[in-house]
Scaffold this active site. Structure first.
Site, short mmCIF file in Angstrom:
data_model
loop_
_atom_site.label_atom_id
_atom_site.label_comp_id
_atom_site.label_asym_id
_atom_site.label_seq_id
_atom_site.Cartn_x
_atom_site.Cartn_y
_atom_site.Cartn_z
N HIS A 59 3.66 3.31 -23.05
CA HIS A 59 2.49 2.87 -22.30
C HIS A 59 1.24 2.91 -23.19
CE1 HIS A 59 5.07 3.56 -18.79
NE2 HIS A 59 4.24 2.79 -18.12
N LYS A 95 -2.99 6.43 -20.54
CA LYS A 95 -2.15 6.99 -19.47
C LYS A 95 -2.13 8.50 -19.60
CE LYS A 95 2.36 6.52 -17.29
NZ LYS A 95 1.81 6.17 -15.97
N THR A 134 0.85 -1.19 0.00
CA THR A 134 0.00 0.00 0.00
C THR A 134 0.89 1.24 0.00
OG1 THR A 134 -1.41 -1.33 1.41
CG2 THR A 134 -1.99 1.00 1.17
#
Lengths: 255, 255, 255, 255
Positions: free
Chosen positions: C145, C149, C90
């Site tokens: 990408h 994005k 996280t």
């Protein structure tokens, strides 16, 4: 004008992907769905059938078929006889069947497509490679796939080499007295061309054709990441068959 | 049949490379050499001249010209008028001059070639890219050169983008609200296509066109390592012009 | 010896992928599952909890945490206090929190890992790039990408450039008087390095660092195809933290 | 402080390239030149000798040696005994000779380097590949060379595979029952790793190591375009040996 599309085999993986593709294209509309395993009678207002006979007299433009070899020939014939231009991704047709279906389509003046491979990129790679080989007869093929693939080289690599063979004379590549310190280093020999097969986890389906000539090189590479890559070819097929007056075999005939 | 070749400008870098190329090809023979800076009268039995007038009435098939813009137009006209099929690598022709020379060649029924770029690989890359763009409108160009190159993008990259523009509608690539955290990240925008220019020591001249579509990608790459790469195109030009009946502009016309 | 693993946040995308990864590794065993949204009380014999307090006194080795920034700090502290080595994916920790957790782990002599990025390949790419830059100060970064994005350059590209900046003096690359014929061609300038961002459909997440030096080049490329690529890093983290006596920040600390 | 350099074998191809490299680096100065074939007594003010004995008592820091196997051992010993730190690119030392020279250098407290390969990029590739193999045990090697190369795989490819073998357990790659439809498709098998050798005109010397893991891939590639690529390593060697107190074998020892 919206093209009305029937999808036969819409319960399968390819068929359901095709269904989504048609839905998302404003120029296409779902006319009907067909699958012997269907239990619904309609989906979002589109009628669902379980046998082709229910579609006699139905009005639609294109019949997309992702069923099984057992059904594909009968379906394609049925489509042509009932005025639907077939776009068929099922394999297993004999050369005689294909010939017969082409003749039938010409008689009915209906376009159609039977394609063993719908990936436009893979077909462009093969076409470009064959074209380049006329000027650059020295080339090698590297194909890379996931490590669960059993056969090497891949079918696409062999097909690419075959197409190239038709446009270049057989020629030995590399030094005449080259020596493999470890057997297999120079790859598979197909009519003088070398094919190398890489198998690794993480990879999907990739192919490179590398050409070398004095002072320069040309590389053509195709990467296929997932099944959705086939849908561009199906979409193109649907839009092309409605303009044609006979069936063709191979997506390359429409590019 | 051996093709008899005159080389004009054989003292220059390109001309002398062409001389060696002709010597090494059994299907070609040196008929004469021309260069205002020549001091020899013959080289290996091949007559050497310093002005084109000395070649009036001379017997040969092809006139290879790597001189300078100041001479090229007159040379090409002279070649056509004297029965030599010109293969010209010199730049600087005006559109009117090219038109006039094409008309003259048609009248004389003599083939010919004026080419700003003789690298077959670079031309194939451009042709393939334009062809692929019809099916894959999303693409980016990466060109990589040595770090002594002044202009970015390279001329070839711009020419590639121009050719692609002719076959696809302008389209914005990337997300509509994409954001450059550092200016220039997304490269040069040419009609919606992005061009990226890499400059590093060690590199020579390289170009990639990368196409992306749902689930797949297609990449075409050309690597040019040294000047010798142009000789494949000159060789092809010599062999093609003798079969033709008018001059063409651009090596792509012969591929 | 089998490592007993608790997975916190097992209902989320990363957590459920981690659950499958643990199941498939014979050296790991699921000890417990935690998620506030869980409605089951056990899954395949593994107890399921909805609040961390239920795990006080529970016996396990590692606490894998893919929850949310709101929970992650408390969870990591809780894990350390209760004898579980935390492996936390996280984000959202403050530097002070990380420092405090490292101190706590050292006091308890428990290993742990907080990692913003678990893709081993991406971290190796960054490490190798920083190492190579010591010898090859001329380099450019190309990151590629999917076209959804928003930001360019990518976070990984910027982080890579930052790491390289720490080992090489700022240096201007390319010709001093180089000229952009179209703005942006030479990419984003980060401390003298150029970063190029390609956005195309079909692509996932890819990055290349290209080094150039006299007569040679070195290229390091990472391709990330899907989320499962992170699991190699989580697996490594689990196996390493049980051997350590304090928590570290960044998977690179364990490579 | 300028490092004073002697170059032995300065008439050869590597020696003369080294001479130019030293001249162009402001931190290095030519102290003397040695070659049995030299006819000059000085070049640009730098004294030229034809036998090593003339250099007894001479003042310099480093002895760069690109002679022949017949001379190299005696030269290296002579350099150490006379206070010059040797940087030797000649091959053909026996393991015993190397051991003896290392012992001698330690006794004299003089640094030195004997290196079979001075291409920093190739060495970094090998180091990175061995490091990555610890985390990504599935890999294949593709090496690409000009088509005049006799042996396959290349020495560098085999050396890379050897280094990787030392850090990973032997493992079978690909499917257990994979099948070669054409022999050699899967390449050379080195301890479970596959090596593929491409031979094409235009290529120089290139190598890729491709790693694959779940959902990701890592590729490290080295391109060597010409002999000048070795000079970065020689330059590094000169600057490092003056800081050391014993000789090492292999440029990797100094990286």
């Amino acid at each position: 004008m919206t093209i009305q599309v029937i999808i036969a085999g819409f319960k399968g993986r390819m068929g359901s992907t095709a269904l989504n593709m048609v839905k998302e294209d404003k120029n296409l509309a779902l006319a009907a769905l067909l699958d012997p395993f269907a239990t619904e009678t309609e989906i979002d207002g589109v009628p669902v059938f379980t046998s082709k006979e229910e579609l006699i007299g139905f009005s639609a433009d294109v019949w997309v078929d992702f069923t099984t070899p057992a059904f594909a020939y009968e379906h394609t014939k049925f489509a042509l006889e009932n005025g639907f231009a077939p776009v068929v991704g099922t394999t297993g047709f004999t050369p005689e069947e294909i010939e017969e279906l082409i003749a039938l389509s010409a008689e009915k003046k209906i376009g159609g497509l039977i394609a063993p491979n719908f990936a436009i990129g893979a077909i462009l790679l093969m076409q470009f490679a064959a074209q380049a080989a006329k000027y650059f007869p020295n080339l090698e093929i590297i194909e890379l796939h996931h490590d669960k693939k059993k056969d090497a080289p891949s079918g696409t690599a062999i097909k690419t080499a075959e197409l190239i063979s038709q446009v270049r004379a057989r020629q030995q590549q590399g030094l005449a007295d080259e020596e493999e310190l470890i057997a297999g280093a120079r790859g598979a020999d197909f009519d003088g061309m070398r094919i190398h097969s890489v198998r690794l986890p993480g990879l999907v389906a990739h192919q490179e054709v590398i050409f070398g000539a004095q002072g320069e090189g040309l590389t053509i590479r195709h990467d296929s990441y997932d099944r959705s890559s086939f849908m561009g070819g199906v979409n193109l097929g649907i839009k092309e068959v409605v303009k044609r007056e006979h069936l063709v075999y191979g997506l390359e005939q429409l590019l």
